[in-house]
Scaffold this motif. Structure first.
Motif, PDB file in Angstrom:
ATOM      1  N   ARG A  19       0.827  -1.202   0.000  1.00  0.00           N
ATOM      2  CA  ARG A  19       0.000   0.000   0.000  1.00  0.00           C
ATOM      3  C   ARG A  19       0.865   1.258   0.000  1.00  0.00           C
ATOM      4  O   ARG A  19       0.505   2.286  -0.565  1.00  0.00           O
ATOM      5  N   PHE A  20       2.030   1.182   0.657  1.00  0.00           N
ATOM      6  CA  PHE A  20       2.906   2.345   0.761  1.00  0.00           C
ATOM      7  C   PHE A  20       4.195   2.146  -0.050  1.00  0.00           C
ATOM      8  O   PHE A  20       5.241   2.694   0.293  1.00  0.00           O
ATOM      9  N   ASP A  21       4.079   1.390  -1.114  1.00  0.00           N
ATOM     10  CA  ASP A  21       5.236   1.087  -1.952  1.00  0.00           C
ATOM     11  C   ASP A  21       5.943   2.354  -2.430  1.00  0.00           C
ATOM     12  O   ASP A  21       7.171   2.466  -2.349  1.00  0.00           O
ATOM     13  N   ARG A  22       5.178   3.334  -2.929  1.00  0.00           N
ATOM     14  CA  ARG A  22       5.821   4.519  -3.504  1.00  0.00           C
ATOM     15  C   ARG A  22       6.452   5.411  -2.434  1.00  0.00           C
ATOM     16  O   ARG A  22       7.494   6.023  -2.660  1.00  0.00           O
ATOM     17  N   MET A  23       5.828   5.467  -1.260  1.00  0.00           N
ATOM     18  CA  MET A  23       6.447   6.186  -0.152  1.00  0.00           C
ATOM     19  C   MET A  23       7.710   5.462   0.295  1.00  0.00           C
ATOM     20  O   MET A  23       8.747   6.076   0.562  1.00  0.00           O
ATOM     21  N   GLY A  24       7.624   4.136   0.348  1.00  0.00           N
ATOM     22  CA  GLY A  24       8.772   3.348   0.749  1.00  0.00           C
ATOM     23  C   GLY A  24       9.950   3.523  -0.183  1.00  0.00           C
ATOM     24  O   GLY A  24      11.107   3.563   0.252  1.00  0.00           O
ATOM     25  N   ARG A  25       9.697   3.632  -1.479  1.00  0.00           N
ATOM     26  CA  ARG A  25      10.784   3.829  -2.436  1.00  0.00           C
ATOM     27  C   ARG A  25      11.451   5.183  -2.270  1.00  0.00           C
ATOM     28  O   ARG A  25      12.587   5.397  -2.693  1.00  0.00           O
ATOM     29  N   LEU A  26      10.736   6.107  -1.637  1.00  0.00           N
ATOM     30  CA  LEU A  26      11.291   7.437  -1.380  1.00  0.00           C
ATOM     31  C   LEU A  26      12.147   7.462  -0.122  1.00  0.00           C
ATOM     32  O   LEU A  26      13.199   8.097  -0.092  1.00  0.00           O
ATOM     33  N   VAL A  27      11.710   6.748   0.924  1.00  0.00           N
ATOM     34  CA  VAL A  27      12.376   6.882   2.216  1.00  0.00           C
ATOM     35  C   VAL A  27      13.053   5.603   2.710  1.00  0.00           C
ATOM     36  O   VAL A  27      13.873   5.657   3.626  1.00  0.00           O
ATOM     37  N   ASP A  42      12.934   1.151   3.784  1.00  0.00           N
ATOM     38  CA  ASP A  42      12.225   0.240   4.684  1.00  0.00           C
ATOM     39  C   ASP A  42      12.252   0.684   6.138  1.00  0.00           C
ATOM     40  O   ASP A  42      11.243   0.599   6.839  1.00  0.00           O
ATOM     41  N   GLU A  43      13.398   1.112   6.616  1.00  0.00           N
ATOM     42  CA  GLU A  43      13.514   1.439   8.038  1.00  0.00           C
ATOM     43  C   GLU A  43      12.672   2.652   8.407  1.00  0.00           C
ATOM     44  O   GLU A  43      12.068   2.705   9.487  1.00  0.00           O
ATOM     45  N   VAL A  44      12.620   3.624   7.513  1.00  0.00           N
ATOM     46  CA  VAL A  44      11.788   4.801   7.781  1.00  0.00           C
ATOM     47  C   VAL A  44      10.315   4.414   7.758  1.00  0.00           C
ATOM     48  O   VAL A  44       9.529   4.873   8.602  1.00  0.00           O
ATOM     49  N   MET A  45       9.929   3.560   6.804  1.00  0.00           N
ATOM     50  CA  MET A  45       8.534   3.123   6.770  1.00  0.00           C
ATOM     51  C   MET A  45       8.168   2.374   8.048  1.00  0.00           C
ATOM     52  O   MET A  45       7.081   2.567   8.603  1.00  0.00           O
ATOM     53  N   LYS A  46       9.065   1.542   8.533  1.00  0.00           N
ATOM     54  CA  LYS A  46       8.808   0.829   9.782  1.00  0.00           C
ATOM     55  C   LYS A  46       8.588   1.810  10.924  1.00  0.00           C
ATOM     56  O   LYS A  46       7.686   1.633  11.759  1.00  0.00           O
ATOM     57  N   SER A  49       1.037   8.816   4.176  1.00  0.00           N
ATOM     58  CA  SER A  49       2.487   8.672   4.307  1.00  0.00           C
ATOM     59  C   SER A  49       2.869   7.448   5.123  1.00  0.00           C
ATOM     60  O   SER A  49       4.052   7.144   5.265  1.00  0.00           O
ATOM     61  N   GLY A  50       1.878   6.759   5.692  1.00  0.00           N
ATOM     62  CA  GLY A  50       2.156   5.534   6.423  1.00  0.00           C
ATOM     63  C   GLY A  50       2.182   5.668   7.931  1.00  0.00           C
ATOM     64  O   GLY A  50       2.561   4.709   8.621  1.00  0.00           O
ATOM     65  N   VAL A  51       1.795   6.823   8.469  1.00  0.00           N
ATOM     66  CA  VAL A  51       1.741   6.952   9.927  1.00  0.00           C
ATOM     67  C   VAL A  51       0.726   5.950  10.466  1.00  0.00           C
ATOM     68  O   VAL A  51      -0.433   5.929  10.046  1.00  0.00           O
ATOM     69  N   GLY A  52       1.154   5.112  11.395  1.00  0.00           N
ATOM     70  CA  GLY A  52       0.347   3.961  11.801  1.00  0.00           C
ATOM     71  C   GLY A  52      -0.716   4.237  12.833  1.00  0.00           C
ATOM     72  O   GLY A  52      -1.662   3.465  12.966  1.00  0.00           O
ATOM     73  N   LYS A  53      -0.581   5.342  13.578  1.00  0.00           N
ATOM     74  CA  LYS A  53      -1.607   5.670  14.569  1.00  0.00           C
ATOM     75  C   LYS A  53      -1.897   7.163  14.495  1.00  0.00           C
ATOM     76  O   LYS A  53      -0.981   7.992  14.586  1.00  0.00           O
ATOM     77  N   MET A  90       2.708  20.887   7.125  1.00  0.00           N
ATOM     78  CA  MET A  90       2.818  20.379   8.489  1.00  0.00           C
ATOM     79  C   MET A  90       3.070  18.876   8.495  1.00  0.00           C
ATOM     80  O   MET A  90       3.909  18.372   9.258  1.00  0.00           O
ATOM     81  N   ALA A  91       2.359  18.146   7.641  1.00  0.00           N
ATOM     82  CA  ALA A  91       2.594  16.705   7.527  1.00  0.00           C
ATOM     83  C   ALA A  91       4.016  16.425   7.058  1.00  0.00           C
ATOM     84  O   ALA A  91       4.684  15.512   7.560  1.00  0.00           O
ATOM     85  N   SER A  92       4.476  17.219   6.106  1.00  0.00           N
ATOM     86  CA  SER A  92       5.835  17.063   5.589  1.00  0.00           C
ATOM     87  C   SER A  92       6.871  17.220   6.695  1.00  0.00           C
ATOM     88  O   SER A  92       7.839  16.453   6.779  1.00  0.00           O
ATOM     89  N   HIS A  93       6.664  18.199   7.551  1.00  0.00           N
ATOM     90  CA  HIS A  93       7.611  18.428   8.652  1.00  0.00           C
ATOM     91  C   HIS A  93       7.717  17.197   9.536  1.00  0.00           C
ATOM     92  O   HIS A  93       8.830  16.770   9.889  1.00  0.00           O
ATOM     93  N   ILE A  94       6.574  16.610   9.892  1.00  0.00           N
ATOM     94  CA  ILE A  94       6.603  15.449  10.778  1.00  0.00           C
ATOM     95  C   ILE A  94       7.253  14.249  10.099  1.00  0.00           C
ATOM     96  O   ILE A  94       8.098  13.560  10.691  1.00  0.00           O
ATOM     97  N   VAL A  95       6.897  13.987   8.853  1.00  0.00           N
ATOM     98  CA  VAL A  95       7.501  12.860   8.135  1.00  0.00           C
ATOM     99  C   VAL A  95       9.007  13.057   7.996  1.00  0.00           C
ATOM    100  O   VAL A  95       9.791  12.112   8.173  1.00  0.00           O
ATOM    101  N   ASN A  96       9.427  14.275   7.715  1.00  0.00           N
ATOM    102  CA  ASN A  96      10.862  14.546   7.604  1.00  0.00           C
ATOM    103  C   ASN A  96      11.580  14.424   8.943  1.00  0.00           C
ATOM    104  O   ASN A  96      12.757  14.050   8.994  1.00  0.00           O
ATOM    105  N   GLU A  97      10.888  14.729  10.045  1.00  0.00           N
ATOM    106  CA  GLU A  97      11.475  14.520  11.370  1.00  0.00           C
ATOM    107  C   GLU A  97      11.688  13.029  11.616  1.00  0.00           C
ATOM    108  O   GLU A  97      12.726  12.616  12.147  1.00  0.00           O
ATOM    109  N   VAL A  98      10.693  12.212  11.258  1.00  0.00           N
ATOM    110  CA  VAL A  98      10.834  10.766  11.407  1.00  0.00           C
ATOM    111  C   VAL A  98      11.972  10.259  10.524  1.00  0.00           C
ATOM    112  O   VAL A  98      12.810   9.447  10.949  1.00  0.00           O
TER     113      VAL A  98
END
Length: 294
Positions: free
Chosen positions: A28-36, A38-42, A68-72, A272-280
């Motif tokens: 489901r998050f294949d394209r996000m995963g290719r950007l960041v 496996d470890e970031v997706m986890k 973006s794959g945020v789990g909760k 705002m979402a971008s900031h959080i994903v980039n922090e992760v």
């Protein structure tokens, strides 16, 4: 009283979904995963973000985080969908007027990622219920509140408790999304909402004159004064909120009703979402500093 909607409380006529597996989740998050990677997706799958305020900014932030794959995600808003929300809020579609924004948005996010843990709180953030909300212990908070009292209390509480928070300045009365910036809240300018927030935080909560340590998305575009509209039989502005008058943040409590554009409010939320994903991302990709020789 805490008002939380269980994950599967809404009865929707959706077709049965196939059994989800870790493979499906990753696909489901294949394209996000290719950007960041496996470890970031986890890490994203195991990150908890709370979004407070689901209007023209918060609804877009919440959806982008889900995509973006945020789990909760814990989403909070007391308000009901109004027909006037249709120009900028993702949950404002045909048939949703009068329904709780948080509940409608929760169902939308669950359809984006059925494996996500989506928690809905249909309450207004304030000092009295802040403990209940913050007890859910999010890793990050998106502050998309436009009520000054609630907003400044949240930011001061996050600073006191060391909670990662990003705040939004005023996205109304703007037409140019290219004017949006991300800076420390203390460094914002032009923005009337951010100006009032800075003032209250310094006077009431003892914030310093310099850096606050709170990132803020704002626009340095000069606010555009609202046009007078004639369609409502010359009656001027008329509140049509489905919940009627309230003492929290209704139309009647505002000095002026500003114009808004989805391509600006949405851009605020996406930033705002971008900031959080980039922090992760940075927390995973940035090498740990070497220990000093002893």
């Amino acid at each position: 009283m805490e008002n939380i909607t269980p994950q599967n409380s809404l009865n929707t006529a959706n077709p049965a979904q196939p059994e989800e597996t870790e493979y499906v989740l990753h696909r489901r998050f294949d394209r996000m995963g290719r950007l960041v990677g496996d470890e970031v997706m986890k890490k994203l799958f195991n990150t908890h973000v709370m979004v407070i305020g689901l209007g023209g900014v918060g609804s877009w932030a919440a959806e982008s985080l889900a995509r973006s794959g945020v789990g909760k995600l814990t989403i909070i808003d007391f308000d009901e969908v109004c027909i006037t929300n249709g120009n900028r809020q993702l949950h404002a579609i045909q048939g949703m007027v009068g329904k709780k924004k948080a509940e409608v948005m929760g169902e939308r996010l669950r359809k984006i990622n059925p494996q996500a843990n989506i928690q809905v709180i249909t309450e207004f953030y304030n000092e009295e219920n802040s403990e209940m909300m913050l007890s859910h212990k999010p890793d990050y908070i998106v502050d998309a509140i436009d009520n000054l009292t609630a907003k400044t209390h949240l930011l001061a509480t996050c600073r006191e408790r060391g909670i990662n928070v990003i705040t939004s300045g005023g996205s109304a009365a703007k037409m140019d999304p290219l004017k949006i910036k991300l800076v420390d809240l203390a460094d914002t300018y032009v923005d009337p909402l951010a100006h009032q927030v800075r003032k209250i935080l310094r006077q009431k909560y003892g914030f310093p004159e310099k850096k606050f340590g709170i990132p803020c998305v704002f626009s340095d575009e000069i606010p555009i004064q609202p046009e007078e509209l004639k369609y409502d039989k010359g009656m001027g502005f008329k509140c049509v909120c489905p919940q009627g008058s309230n003492n929290l943040h209704g139309c009647d409590n505002r000095n002026v009703i500003w114009g808004t554009a989805s391509f600006v409010t949405g851009a605020f939320g996406l930033a705002m979402a971008s900031h959080i994903v980039n922090e992760v991302y940075a927390s995973v990709k940035t090498p740990a500093a070497p220990e000093a020789n002893t």
